[in-house]
Design a protein around this motif. Structure first.
Motif, PDB file in Angstrom:
ATOM      1  N   GLU A  53       0.822  -1.215   0.000  1.00 55.72           N
ATOM      2  CA  GLU A  53       0.000   0.000   0.000  1.00 55.72           C
ATOM      3  C   GLU A  53       0.850   1.257   0.000  1.00 55.72           C
ATOM      4  N   ARG A  54       2.003   1.182   0.630  1.00 52.72           N
ATOM      5  CA  ARG A  54       2.889   2.345   0.693  1.00 52.72           C
ATOM      6  C   ARG A  54       4.334   1.883   0.592  1.00 52.72           C
ATOM      7  N   ASN A  57       8.270   6.366  -0.171  1.00 54.62           N
ATOM      8  CA  ASN A  57       8.020   7.765  -0.528  1.00 54.62           C
ATOM      9  C   ASN A  57       9.273   8.443  -1.096  1.00 54.62           C
ATOM     10  N   GLU A  83       8.707   4.111  -7.330  1.00 51.58           N
ATOM     11  CA  GLU A  83       8.866   4.301  -5.897  1.00 51.58           C
ATOM     12  C   GLU A  83       9.709   3.189  -5.279  1.00 51.58           C
ATOM     13  N   SER A  86       8.396  -0.422  -3.816  1.00 49.67           N
ATOM     14  CA  SER A  86       7.232  -0.902  -4.572  1.00 49.67           C
ATOM     15  C   SER A  86       7.447  -2.301  -5.138  1.00 49.67           C
ATOM     16  N   THR A 132       3.047   3.493  -5.135  1.00 49.68           N
ATOM     17  CA  THR A 132       2.070   2.726  -4.373  1.00 49.68           C
ATOM     18  C   THR A 132       0.792   3.548  -4.177  1.00 49.68           C
ATOM     19  N   ASP A 134      -1.018   4.561  -1.579  1.00 47.48           N
ATOM     20  CA  ASP A 134      -1.022   5.669  -0.628  1.00 47.48           C
ATOM     21  C   ASP A 134      -0.134   6.814  -1.094  1.00 47.48           C
ATOM     22  N   THR A 135       1.031   6.483  -1.607  1.00 49.12           N
ATOM     23  CA  THR A 135       1.941   7.533  -2.065  1.00 49.12           C
ATOM     24  C   THR A 135       1.368   8.263  -3.269  1.00 49.12           C
ATOM     25  N   ASP A 138      -1.272  10.668  -2.130  1.00 51.48           N
ATOM     26  CA  ASP A 138      -0.701  11.873  -1.521  1.00 51.48           C
ATOM     27  C   ASP A 138      -0.146  12.817  -2.581  1.00 51.48           C
ATOM     28  N   ASN A 166      -0.969   4.640 -10.315  1.00 51.51           N
ATOM     29  CA  ASN A 166      -1.230   3.920  -9.068  1.00 51.51           C
ATOM     30  C   ASN A 166      -0.819   2.458  -9.230  1.00 51.51           C
TER      31      ASN A 166
END
Length: 245
Positions: A53-54, A57, A83, A86, A132, A134-135, A138, A166
């Motif tokens: 999910e994350r 970052n 990322e 990932s 990801t 969540d990232t 954001d 995503n």
């Protein structure tokens, strides 16, 4: 495709098998046509497993510079970023983006745009990110776009200079594509062209009519509304679009 000498009408084979061509000594040997062919791999609709999910970052950037694609027009250079955390291969992601944007049905088909992937450290116009859920949410939120669906990060987006894909969608596509047995590769091609289309100044449009190919700037991630899934901006050499949203 099977290879070998075809049967002649004058040489019926009552067993239904492929005849072997005789050798110089008169004995029969199996021809290439008689060899079993390798079955095509079944289509992939979504990948197994749950993406993280994350990530961390932070991003790693591609080290490859590609060829300029497109006949003429403004040259837009882009770089690739994945990322950290990932678990995705940056060069494989970059190769897919390159293949998509270099396709003659993609945005270069209009004749007024050229594209080139560049390595980290070179000048660029925009970046294509794989992040990801969540990232990516954001990053999109900071650019003014809410990617949530039912309270959860779902869609990809574009903010100024950033095409943000995503990871959940990259690996799992969307339910209505999967149910319709539309390959994951088709969805990936669509989402790259869609979000890059925003970076190139294109806005959302609607389905032009039931049974017609969906415009790439239609929100196919959310619905098809009677259109057929379509991953490219140009169909039969013409820009495929629909009424403004």
């Amino acid at each position: 495709m099977l290879f070998g000498l075809p049967l002649r009408a004058s040489d019926p084979d009552p067993t239904g098998s492929v005849l072997a061509a005789p050798t110089a000594s008169g004995s029969a040997t199996p021809s290439a046509a008689a060899r079993p062919t390798k079955a095509a791999a079944p289509p992939v609709y979504r990948l197994a497993g749950t993406p993280p999910e994350r990530g961390e970052n932070t991003f790693s950037y591609g080290q490859t510079t590609g060829k300029v694609v497109g006949r003429s027009g403004t040259l837009r250079r882009y770089r690739i970023a994945v990322e950290d955390g990932s678990k995705e291969d940056i060069e494989k992601f970059g190769d897919f983006v390159d293949k998509t944007l270099a396709d003659p049905r993609s945005w270069i088909a209009g004749g007024d745009l050229r594209l080139q992937r560049v390595a980290e450290g070179e000048s660029y116009s925009f970046t294509v990110y794989l992040a990801t859920a969540d990232t990516s949410h954001d990053m999109c939120a900071r650019g003014g776009t809410n990617t949530n669906l039912d309270g959860e990060p779902y869609t990809s987006c574009r903010t100024v200079g950033k095409v943000i894909i995503n990871l959940d969608r990259w690996r799992m596509s969307v339910d209505h594509f999967v149910k319709a047995k539309i390959p994951l590769e088709t969805y990936r091609t669509y989402v790259v062209n869609h979000e890059t289309g925003h970076e190139l100044g294109n806005s959302h449009v609607r389905c032009p009519g039931a049974g017609k190919p969906a415009p790439v700037m239609m929100q196919q991630t959310l619905f098809l509304n009677g259109c057929r899934a379509n991953p490219f901006p140009y169909v039969n050499g013409k820009l495929n679009t629909g009424p403004p949203l």
